[in-house]
Enzyme design. Structure first.
Site, PDB file in Angstrom:
ATOM      1  CB  THR A  14      44.272  42.449  51.127  1.00  0.00           C
ATOM      2  OG1 THR A  14      44.798  41.195  50.668  1.00  0.00           O
ATOM      3  CG2 THR A  14      43.745  42.273  52.547  1.00  0.00           C
ATOM      4  CB  CYS A 131      38.376  43.626  32.734  1.00  0.00           C
ATOM      5  SG  CYS A 131      40.058  43.117  32.330  1.00  0.00           S
ATOM      6  N   GLY A 162      44.516  46.143  35.527  1.00  0.00           N
ATOM      7  CA  GLY A 162      44.074  44.799  35.179  1.00  0.00           C
ATOM      8  C   GLY A 162      45.037  43.729  35.643  1.00  0.00           C
ATOM      9  CE  LYS A 222      42.212  35.528  30.596  1.00  0.00           C
ATOM     10  NZ  LYS A 222      42.847  36.595  31.421  1.00  0.00           N
ATOM     11  CG  HIS A 251      40.802  47.607  30.381  1.00  0.00           C
ATOM     12  ND1 HIS A 251      41.918  47.999  31.075  1.00  0.00           N
ATOM     13  CD2 HIS A 251      40.644  46.267  30.628  1.00  0.00           C
ATOM     14  CE1 HIS A 251      42.417  46.950  31.721  1.00  0.00           C
ATOM     15  NE2 HIS A 251      41.670  45.902  31.470  1.00  0.00           N
TER      16      HIS A 251
END
Lengths: 345, 345
Positions: A14, A131, A162, A222, A251
């Site tokens: 969801t 991402c 994001g 990351k 992005h």
């Protein structure tokens, strides 16, 4: 195409990415036999739509993974840490969109255009990268193969999606409040779990995740660590500045890449044009370049503003844009599952 | 303080920057004897407010500069090219905010914190640099003096007010349209005089001015060329990616600077803390960093996210934010005029 079908669980069904995963499974005609949408106890009992049917969301428990072949996780690191091993133990292949396992040595971190073969090494869990990392490495892959990469300096322009559906709702609510001259609600950005919340409407925030010891944010690190792992090359230098902008989805990245050898700019453009998953939109004279407003719903990575850096002959500047919920999350995860199937076949 | 006062003309008095110049003259208690607001024939006859009085805007003609001591220009390059020499001929010192004369060898290009002495060389016209250049060089000045600068790679997050009042109105109108589900008006961004116009609401546009032959935009090349001229150092490498974001006012910049010698990070922070016109807001662990939402109305340059680059030991990353209408335009212009007065005294 094999007629075999798979029981596919989507954990976090969801949420913003989970919903998109279910849509992506349908749109890409993934061989789903049974779909099992899973979520927290709070969301259990609601329904999701798949191939024209309403399917009831069940609570994500260890037992819910019995009989599941493929489990796509996007419910945050905590849920992944607890339940991904349970799913794997029961025979499912997990594709995990959280950061929980990405840097584990025995967990492949995969972008199918870059390092698909890593999938074969999985021990039950395959990690989907962050991402902002995914779109950058897709664009850099042909350049890495041809010239080698010395280092990357990247500044991002990241959409609120994001940070999930709540962040999108907050940007809209803040925008409405601002236009009406009301006080803005401040509950989510930049990082929901931190103490201080700032407006993102008509603002930019140079923080996309919690701080790390070295003064960089986790989002920035990351990009550093995942890029190296995906290319399988610890010598690549990466430095990142990750910034949230008042964009709902999509992005953008300003990428400086220093190649290991001299390059020809026309060849670079050609390499990018021929790269899988890349679309070049590059003609500043005709005002052609990628923008987040134009990439919503697209699964490719868009590259423009391709030009020789002015400070280093092996430097190259690129502008890289992608739909962070698709290639940056759901699409990449489903592509990993597709590759896994194709390797099995 | 001398009791001498000056007749000050503001050309483009009804524009976003011109209005701000008049406000700045008042706020900084500039020794204005008479204020002459000038504008196009279309705006002549309207009034501007200064020190509690309504002053009628006159048409900017060569004759309007008779008796003017200081003329602050902000009405676009065309008007400056035509009228700045006329004002200078009549004995006024021109501070020109357009790009018309910035790169002329005999026109000083001045940021008072960086190269105030250049003012003394003027031959009637002093140029005010581009907004995105000003805030960057103010932040880099103490580092240039201490370590030297090898090169700069900068990505900007520029507010629409840099394109004037019409661009601000368009962002608001587009936002309203988007929230109501209506079509957005598309007339101004990214560059009013070009053919194609794109939404800036909930979008980012990697173009802030017209394209140059080398594939960079004029805005990007301003940052390259003006930075070198202001530091008086043609050896500084600069590469820029200039991007418009849906912010009304306040430019942000992600700056990578490669120094000529090794540095100590604590010393860098101290140098910046002691630099004139700079305010350091730098503690990611406490979520302290500059943001455009917080700099509106401030005349200083704000620096945060100060951290060692991860790809080069002489590399340093900074996040630099300023009110582009103030330090990026009106304040810097009035500061130049103040310096000019102090040198005369």
């Amino acid at each position: 195409m094999s007629a075999q079908t798979y029981t596919v669980a989507v954990v976090g069904a969801t949420g913003a990415v989970g919903e998109q995963m279910i849509k992506t499974l349908e749109e890409r005609n993934f061989p789903v036999g049974e779909l099992k949408p899973l979520a927290s106890a709070r969301s259990a009992g609601t329904t999701v739509r798949f191939r024209g049917q309403e399917i009831v969301v069940q609570e994500a428990t260890p037992e819910a993974f019995e009989g599941v072949d493929i489990a796509l996780f996007s419910a945050g690191g905590g849920v992944s840490k607890e339940l991904a091993p349970e799913a794997a133990k029961r025979g499912a292949v997990v594709v995990d969109n959280s950061s929980a396992f990405r840097m584990e040595p025995d967990v492949p971190l995969v972008v199918p255009e870059v390092n698909p073969e890593e999938i074969k090494k999985h021990k039950g869990i395959i990690a989907n990268p962050n991402c902002s990392t995914i779109q950058m490495v897709v664009a850099l892959k042909p350049l890495y193969d041809r010239y080698g990469i010395e280092r990357i300096i990247v500044s991002t322009y990241q959409a609120v999606s994001g940070s999930g559906a709540k962040a999108m709702a907050e940007l809209e609510a803040q925008t409405r409040a601002y236009m009406n001259g009301d006080d803005m609600p401040l509950n989510v950005m930049p990082v929901a779990k931190l103490d201080k919340h700032y407006p993102i409407a008509f603002n930019v925030i140079p923080q996309c995740d919690v701080a790390q010891e070295n003064g960089y944010t986790f989002e920035e690190m990351k990009m550093v660590n995942e890029t190296r792992k995906i290319f399988g090359d610890e010598t690549i230098g990466v430095s990142a500045t990750c910034v949230r902008v008042p964009v709902l989805s999509g992005h953008s990245e300003s990428v400086y890449v220093e190649l290991k050898s001299d390059y020809d700019l026309d060849e670079v453009r050609e390499l990018l044009q021929n790269a899988p998953g890349v679309i070049v939109q590059d003609d500043i004279f005709q005002q052609i370049y990628p923008m987040p407003a134009n990439v919503a719903g697209r699964t490719e990575v868009f590259v423009g503003r391709i030009r020789r850096d002015l400070t280093n002959p092996r430097g190259l500047n690129l502008w890289v844009v992608a739909d962070n919920l698709l290639k940056g999350a759901a699409t990449n995860a489903v592509q990993i599952a597709e590759k896994w199937i194709s390797f099995k076949a």
